[in-house]
Design an enzyme around this catalytic site. Structure first.
Site, PDB file in Angstrom:
ATOM      1  N   GLU A   1     136.820  26.978  47.744  1.00 57.13           N
ATOM      2  CA  GLU A   1     135.478  26.466  47.441  1.00 57.13           C
ATOM      3  C   GLU A   1     134.689  27.491  46.622  1.00 57.13           C
ATOM      4  OE1 GLU A   1     133.308  24.799  50.752  1.00 57.13           O
ATOM      5  OE2 GLU A   1     131.466  24.619  49.573  1.00 57.13           O
TER       6      GLU A   1
ATOM      7  N   ASP B   1     137.544  19.186  60.624  1.00 58.00           N
ATOM      8  CA  ASP B   1     137.056  20.562  60.533  1.00 58.00           C
ATOM      9  C   ASP B   1     136.859  21.136  61.929  1.00 58.00           C
ATOM     10  OD1 ASP B   1     136.573  22.304  58.463  1.00 58.00           O
ATOM     11  OD2 ASP B   1     134.736  21.297  57.797  1.00 58.00           O
TER      12      ASP B   1
ATOM     13  N   GLU C   1     137.950  27.857  58.420  1.00 57.19           N
ATOM     14  CA  GLU C   1     137.439  28.767  57.389  1.00 57.19           C
ATOM     15  C   GLU C   1     137.853  30.200  57.703  1.00 57.19           C
ATOM     16  OE1 GLU C   1     133.205  28.346  56.992  1.00 57.19           O
ATOM     17  OE2 GLU C   1     133.330  26.191  56.582  1.00 57.19           O
TER      18      GLU C   1
END
Ligand code: KIV
Length: 278
Positions: free
Chosen positions: A185, A86, A118
């Protein structure tokens, strides 16, 4: 690289064959070894590191140095799975150059094979620059915990028409920018299905229903490591909290009572040598 290694080509192959992709998180060597040995296809060193391992209340405090340290440990324990690192908070927003350098660092210093970022259209150009440098990027849409203060809490995303359209367009933008897959998500099941059918790259769901191309969970959640609350979308496959607690409490009681260590846990020595010491 071993021929059995899971790569972006494996993701494409599974996706084309309709074979589900499995992914779990790991943050250290022993868990990475177990997850890899279980045949899981990809190991995400998520910035959930902040919540799960470092004891922070969110992912925001996690730094590049934290990630490098933990991804290195994970990569040392893995032989087959793809290791996805990440990119932490603000490591890909300040400038294109800094984003590229940070993504490069995660591959070069740690042994990861891909990074995860993200965001949607607003990061598409950065994704393009990073994939253009040969670094595979996994996108992440829906509930994106690095924007938790902007989102106002851990809530299901894409429930109204405008938000749902935005997610669909974001997924298309990530695909166009070169992402090889995208995590969805906390997205309603029918919307995750529509997104999965609308793009050419695999979707990896977490709280996004069964129609995604694969699934990911936080390993500690699905193994019941913490006794307390876990989100609705988590299924518990073990109760490690109880198992570990029983072990720890038995140890304490046996040390206190003198039942541990027993004679079988100690080492003897030559009687003659011992006598000389008295
Ligand atoms: O950080 C993380 O573990 C994640 C998963 C929950 C997808 O982003």
């Amino acid at each position: 690289m071993s021929k059995d290694r899971v790569t972006t080509a494996t993701f494409r192959k599974y996706h084309a064959e309709g074979k589900k992709i499995t992914m779990l998180t790991a943050y250290d060597y022993p868990m990475a070894k177990l997850v890899d040995a279980a045949g899981i296809d990809a190991i995400l060193v998520g910035d959930s590191l902040g919540n799960v391992v470092l004891g922070y209340g969110s992912t925001i405090p996690v730094t590049m140095d934290d990630m490098v340290h933990h991804v290195k440990a994970v990569a040392r324990g893995v032989q087959r799975a793809m290791v996805v690192a990440d990119m932490p908070f603000l490591s890909y927003h300040v400038s294109r150059e800094e984003s590229l350098r940070n993504a490069g660092r995660l591959l070069q210093e740690t042994g990861a094979q891909a990074v995860k970022m993200e965001g949607g259209r607003e990061i598409a150009e950065t994704v393009r620059a990073i994939t253009g440098a040969g670094i595979p990027v996994m996108g992440h849409l829906g509930l994106t915990p690095q924007s938790i203060y902007q989102m106002g809490g851990y809530k299901v995303q894409g429930k109204d028409e405008e938000a749902a359209r935005k997610l669909l367009e974001d997924a298309r933008a990530l695909e166009k920018a070169g992402a090889f897959s995208v995590v969805l998500e906390c997205v309603p099941t029918p919307l995750a299905k529509l997104i999965t059918e609308s793009i050419g790259i695999p979707t990896i769901g977490i709280g996004a229903g069964p129609y995604c191309s694969g699934q990911v969970l936080v390993t500690q959640d699905m193994l019941g490591f913490y006794g307390q609350f876990s989100p609705k979308f988590v299924k518990r496959y073990a109760n490690l909290h109880e198992t570990i607690m029983q072990g720890l409490q038995s140890y304490r009681k046996e040390v206190e009572s003198g039942a541990f260590p027993g004679p079988e846990h100690g080492f003897g020595m030559d009687e003659e040598v011992l006598k000389k010491l008295y």
